[in-house]
Design a protein around this motif. Structure first.
Motif, PDB file in Angstrom:
ATOM      1  N   TYR A 257       0.987  -1.401  -0.145  1.00  0.00           N
ATOM      2  CA  TYR A 257       0.370   0.261  -0.141  1.00  0.00           C
ATOM      3  C   TYR A 257       0.802   1.578  -0.008  1.00  0.00           C
ATOM      4  CZ  TYR A 257       0.589   0.330   4.953  1.00  0.00           C
ATOM      5  OH  TYR A 257       1.226   0.268   6.128  1.00  0.00           O
ATOM      6  N   ASP A 392      -4.068   1.546  -0.789  1.00  0.00           N
ATOM      7  CA  ASP A 392      -4.482   0.146  -0.109  1.00  0.00           C
ATOM      8  C   ASP A 392      -4.627  -0.932  -1.666  1.00  0.00           C
ATOM      9  OD1 ASP A 392      -4.827   0.084   2.247  1.00  0.00           O
ATOM     10  OD2 ASP A 392      -6.897   0.578   2.829  1.00  0.00           O
ATOM     11  N   SER A 393      -4.049  -1.946  -1.405  1.00  0.00           N
ATOM     12  CA  SER A 393      -3.317  -3.232  -2.362  1.00  0.00           C
ATOM     13  C   SER A 393      -5.093  -2.892  -3.340  1.00  0.00           C
ATOM     14  CB  SER A 393      -2.769  -4.102  -2.345  1.00  0.00           C
ATOM     15  OG  SER A 393      -4.345  -4.332  -1.561  1.00  0.00           O
TER      16      SER A 393
END
Length: 443
Positions: A257, A392-393
């Protein structure tokens, strides 16, 4: 135990095996690392870190990012690692519960700079190798985080050593000793103590990265370590073999992230919730009666109402949430020392109460959830819940987002032409034939 698999991976991984997605993530991580390093100059920590060259090695040929200094490999690693982590705006990995980039990239960049034959492709490969090994060690070591919580300097140093050893093309025996020396010499990285005190030691990043580099250089010259890594198996809740089973097949760097705000990742959900409420409802701040933040137990510890240091502000959810409510943003200068006595922020922060709730606890560490409730004097309540934030991923920052972050973080230190050249070089990093072509731009 994973050591034979780890050694095989480090030795045999090569650029041509990497997918375009993995290569792009390595480039994004490098760009984000450099952005975070320039931002670090806004911290008092930076001036002290720069002085460390006097003790660690002032004479050398290694780049200190953002400075005219060229110093020893140890000094460059310590300074760059400290600078990149001191504003807490550097990358991270949720399952490892910490920050790989600030640990892995500084010693890898330094080692590549000293190698006359190091190319951009080799740098990319070493970064990936470091992330893959380091993150998996973090996943194992922090699998029992409620009882034993390792900061990044305690687990990502395995990635630091792996990346440096890859750059140096070590024999398998020296490679093994590089990692096992790190096991013994590495800092315990008890970041809970640093968080409580608001101290500059944070997650032992500077010393962890330097220790890893030292371990590799010792191993290269025949210094030996134990016969394995992650030997404290009784302290971990994860099965080590399972965590490392996918090494070389599934790439954890894809789950990195990137941060928008200079604050502990645990603060990002409540910050985002506060910004969402301001955008949707725009409550009158003077009419707020109380603010309740429901979250997981680790986040509840970040409850400094009136932080006394920049580091304490980064680890203060009340301070950063109050900043978001007051200014509609949380930028690096908001957590600098001149803002710590901001009465407007403090008047909101002291109204914040933090509570651990079980329904959000179960999501940690896979998510960092928070539920923000703003109670007004007229009894109206504004609520917003956030489990995932931009960066965030699952909701990643795009290349363009990271370019914008790089400009914001570095514009006070280098001109636009130099910034554009750095971005272009990273974007085409695989075409660089000598790493000094790139590192010379960072001074």
């Amino acid at each position: 135990m994973p050591l034979p698999k780890v050694l095989s991976f480090i030795k045999n991984e090569n650029y041509d095996h990497l997918s375009s997605e993995v290569v792009t993530m390595a480039k994004k991580s490098l760009l984000d690392f450099i952005a975070s390093t320039y931002t670090g100059y806004q911290c008092k920590t930076s001036s002290i870190a720069l002085k460390s060259a006097n003790w660690i090695g002032e004479k050398g040929y290694c780049t200190v990012i953002g400075s005219e200094k060229q110093v020893s490999p140890f000094a460059a690693t310590f300074i760059n690692a400290t600078l990149s982590s001191c504003m807490d705006i550097d990358d991270g990995h949720r399952d490892a519960v910490g920050h790989p980039g600030c640990m892995i990239i500084p010693p890898v960049l330094t080692s590549g700079e000293l190698d006359k034959n190091c190319t951009g492709k080799e740098l990319i490969t070493a970064i990936v190798v470091g992330y893959e090994v380091g993150i998996r060690c973090g996943i194992v070591m922090n699998s029992n985080h409620k009882q034993l919580f390792y900061g990044s300097g305690g687990w990502a140093l395995f990635g630091s050593a792996s990346g440096v050893a890859k750059i140096k093309r070590l024999t398998e025996e020296s490679l093994k000793n590089s990692l096992t020396i790190a096991e013994v010499y590495g800092p315990t990285a008890q970041c809970g103590k640093s968080i409580a005190a608001g101290s500059m030691t944070k997650e032992s990043v500077g010393w962890g990265a330097t220790t890893a580099l030292m371990g590799v250089l010792l191993a290269e010259h025949g210094f030996t370590g134990p016969n394995n890594i992650l030997m404290d198996k009784h302290l971990y809740n994860s099965d080590i073999e399972t965590v490392f089973e996918t090494l070389g097949e599934k790439y954890e760097i894809k789950n990195i992230y990137f941060k928008q705000y200079p604050a502990c990742k645990w603060a990002h959900s409540p910050i985002t919730a506060a910004l969402n409420i301001m955008k949707e409802f725009n409550p009158n701040l003077e009419e707020i009666d109380e603010i309740i933040i429901e979250t997981f137990s680790k986040a509840v510890t970040l409850n400094h109402i009136k932080p006394q240091t920049t580091e304490a502000a980064q680890y203060s959810i009340p301070f950063t949430v109050a900043t978001a409510l007051c200014y509609g943003a949380v930028e690096p200068f908001h957590v600098s020392e001149e803002h710590l006595k901001n009465h407007k922020i403090y008047s909101i922060a002291k109204k914040i109460r933090m509570i651990q709730v079980d329904d959000l606890e179960k999501d940690f560490p896979r998510k960092r959830p928070a539920r923000l409730k703003i109670k007004m004097k007229d009894k109206e309540v504004f609520t917003n819940e956030v489990k995932l934030v931009k960066g965030d991923s699952e909701n990643p920052l795009l290349w363009e987002d990271l370019v914008d972050k790089f400009h914001r973080c570095s514009k006070d230190f280098i001109d636009s032409e130099r910034r554009e050249e750095i971005i272009e070089r990273i974007k085409n990093l695989e075409n660089i034939t000598n790493l000094k072509e790139f590192t010379s731009l960072l001074r």
